[in-house]
Structure formats: C-alpha cells, structure tokens
Write a protein that holds these residues in place. Structure first.
Motif, PDB file in Angstrom:
ATOM      1  N   ARG A  20     -20.658 -33.001 -43.452  1.00 54.60           N
ATOM      2  CA  ARG A  20     -20.388 -32.294 -42.275  1.00 54.60           C
ATOM      3  C   ARG A  20     -21.457 -31.450 -41.733  1.00 54.60           C
ATOM      4  N   ASP A  22     -21.058 -28.580 -39.171  1.00 53.14           N
ATOM      5  CA  ASP A  22     -19.903 -27.745 -38.678  1.00 53.14           C
ATOM      6  C   ASP A  22     -20.218 -26.269 -38.458  1.00 53.14           C
ATOM      7  N   ALA A  24     -19.212 -24.026 -40.315  1.00 57.83           N
ATOM      8  CA  ALA A  24     -19.342 -23.315 -41.293  1.00 57.83           C
ATOM      9  C   ALA A  24     -21.240 -23.426 -41.863  1.00 57.83           C
TER      10      ALA A  24
ATOM     11  N   PRO B  22     -14.845 -19.746 -41.323  1.00 58.52           N
ATOM     12  CA  PRO B  22     -15.219 -21.390 -41.106  1.00 58.52           C
ATOM     13  C   PRO B  22     -15.182 -22.251 -42.510  1.00 58.52           C
ATOM     14  N   LEU B  23     -15.563 -21.810 -43.612  1.00 55.84           N
ATOM     15  CA  LEU B  23     -15.047 -22.520 -44.735  1.00 55.84           C
ATOM     16  C   LEU B  23     -13.672 -22.922 -44.760  1.00 55.84           C
ATOM     17  N   ARG B  26     -12.687 -25.532 -42.430  1.00 60.45           N
ATOM     18  CA  ARG B  26     -13.228 -26.743 -42.926  1.00 60.45           C
ATOM     19  C   ARG B  26     -12.117 -27.288 -44.057  1.00 60.45           C
ATOM     20  N   LEU B  29      -9.112 -28.533 -42.221  1.00 59.74           N
ATOM     21  CA  LEU B  29      -9.139 -29.899 -41.567  1.00 59.74           C
ATOM     22  C   LEU B  29      -9.146 -30.852 -42.571  1.00 59.74           C
ATOM     23  N   GLU B  30      -9.452 -30.892 -43.739  1.00 59.23           N
ATOM     24  CA  GLU B  30      -9.821 -31.869 -44.758  1.00 59.23           C
ATOM     25  C   GLU B  30      -8.365 -32.134 -45.048  1.00 59.23           C
ATOM     26  N   ALA B  54     -10.493 -28.518 -35.260  1.00 62.06           N
ATOM     27  CA  ALA B  54     -12.000 -27.651 -35.391  1.00 62.06           C
ATOM     28  C   ALA B  54     -12.322 -26.787 -34.241  1.00 62.06           C
TER      29      ALA B  54
END
Lengths: 113, 156
Positions: A20, A22, A24, B22-23, B26, B29-30, B54
């Motif tokens: 990814r 993104d 992050a 943000p992590l 992520r 989202l997964e 996202a």
C-alpha cells in the motif's frame, strides 16, 4: 517503506516493496523515494507491481515526486493493479503520467497501457 | 488498532470501531475488504469500497481533531445494489466531505501546476451515491452507497 532500485538499459527502475501507498506511509514513501532516486537520470520508472492500494495521499506523493523530478527527470509508472488504475483514471492522472502495462527487459519503449 | 464493535443482528452487516490514526484506518480497511470478499463481492467492488472508505476515514483522522478515545464507528451492509456505509464520528466542527476538492484544472494541467492534494473528496463524489449527512446531537453521521455490479447480487 521498502523500495528497491535497478537499472535496465539506462533507465532507473524503482520498485515499491509494499502492498500500500496510503495515508499511513505517503510521507515516508516520498522521503525514501527521494533518497533512492539517482541524480541525473532522464527517465525513472516507478514499478507498482505488488502495490494493491493507493489512496489520495499516495497519489499526491507520486504527483509531488513527478513535480520535484521535472524537468530533468521524467517519472513514469508501471504495472498497476486494477484498484490503483481506477484511482489514476478517475483523477485523470492516467493522462498525465506515462503508464506502462509492464516493464520489458529491453525497457526503452516498454508497453504502454 | 480497529476494535470490533458490538455485534449486529444483521447477517450482511459488519461494524468496526476505528481508532483515529492512519494505521488503524489501514487495518480497518483490510478487515472490511476481507469481510466483503467473504461475501462474494468481487475485487472491483471491494477496491471501490476501500477507496471511498479510505478517503472518508483518513479525512476524519487528519482534520477531525479527534482524541484517541474518540473512535469512528464504521459499518458496511450489503444491500441489493451495493454496499451501504455508515460512518459516525464525534468531530466537533468538521465534516469529512467539506475539505476542498481539487478542480479539473488541478488534475489536467501542466505537471508543474498539478495539485498534490484534494483528490480524496473528488474520488468519493465520483464513486459513492446517495451521500448524506444525518443530524445528530454530537458529531457527524455520514451515509452513502457504493454501487456494485457484482456477483454478490446472486445471493439475494
């Protein structure tokens, strides 16, 4: 953020070894890329094989890199997955970047989408 | 990290309480992607859903000024023609889709003039339908549908 660099037929190829790009990791991606890219190259191809997802932060980072490298170096893209292609198509970035379907061993023209 | 929210009784719904970083976004989202895959939503539909979620979740994280204990309640449900999404947050003065979107000039101009941000709202507006905010006492409640033309319709 792991990137690798290779050179084929005088073209620098930087591969993203992550799934990814993104929010992050976009800033880190940009920093690592700038440290990785060799100076004075006329063409650099960012190989996105294996990158499953790019969000708007990742897209912004790639656009920023293209602007930073220009005009001396042209940043091209290659080997996009379908979701990544969709982000580039919707934002019309597929008209801004040269995007290759894949990188041929004999690089120069490679294969455009 | 994203934490499972209270179980829902709806068989075609999945809900997560996302910590605003943000992590965690992520990771959430997964998890949503895996859940949709387990319900026969094809890669195109899963990718589209992930793009939209996202952008919305990261916009809230980036601009919403939430503290770490103020999560973002996010649920997705399979409906007959798509994925119905609900996103609830407690951001005091911010709505996820009120950041400026890049205009056409920013996307099509010469490379030196290209915008480096603002694509997120544009992506959401391009891919989501029936976007609406609901009035709630505290924070924001956003609903929208990701249209699907996928195989999951066969299960209805």
């Amino acid at each position: 953020m792991n990137l690798s660099i290779d050179e084929k037929q005088g073209v620098a190829i930087i591969s993203v070894l992550e799934r990814r790009i993104d929010a992050a990791c976009a800033i880190q991606f940009k920093d690592v890329f700038q440290k990785t890219v060799p100076k004075g190259e006329s063409r650099v191809i960012l190989d996105l094989d294996g990158v499953e997802f790019v969000d708007s932060s990742g897209l912004g980072a790639i656009v920023g890199l293209m602007k930073t490298l220009a005009p001396e170096t042209k940043l091209e893209l290659s080997t996009m997955g379908e979701t990544v292609k969709k982000v580039f198509a919707l934002t019309h970035m597929d008209r801004v970047f040269t995007i290759h379907e894949r990188i041929l061993d004999g690089v120069p023209g490679t294969t455009n989408i | 990290m994203a934490c499972p929210a209270p179980q829902t009784s709806e068989p075609y719904s999945f809900c997560l309480h996302v910590v605003p970083d943000p992590l965690s976004v992520r990771a959430a989202l997964e998890e949503f992607d895996q859940w949709l895959g387990g319900h026969n939503v094809d890669a195109d539909g899963r990718g589209t859903t992930q793009i939209v979620l996202a952008e919305i979740l990261n916009n809230i994280v980036e601009h919403g000024q939430l503290s770490s204990h103020q999560g973002i309640s996010t649920s997705i449900s399979l409906i007959s023609d798509g994925v119905f999404c609900k996103v609830k947050d407690e951001a005091p003065t911010f709505r996820a889709l009120e950041t400026p979107a890049v205009n056409a000039d920013g996307m099509c101009g010469a490379s030196i003039q290209l915008a480096e941000g603002g694509y997120g709202v544009f992506l959401v507006q391009s891919l989501a339908r029936n976007i609406r905010y609901c009035e709630v006492e505290r924070g924001n409640h956003l609903e929208f549908v990701i249209p699907l033309v996928s195989k999951f319709e066969q299960i209805y």
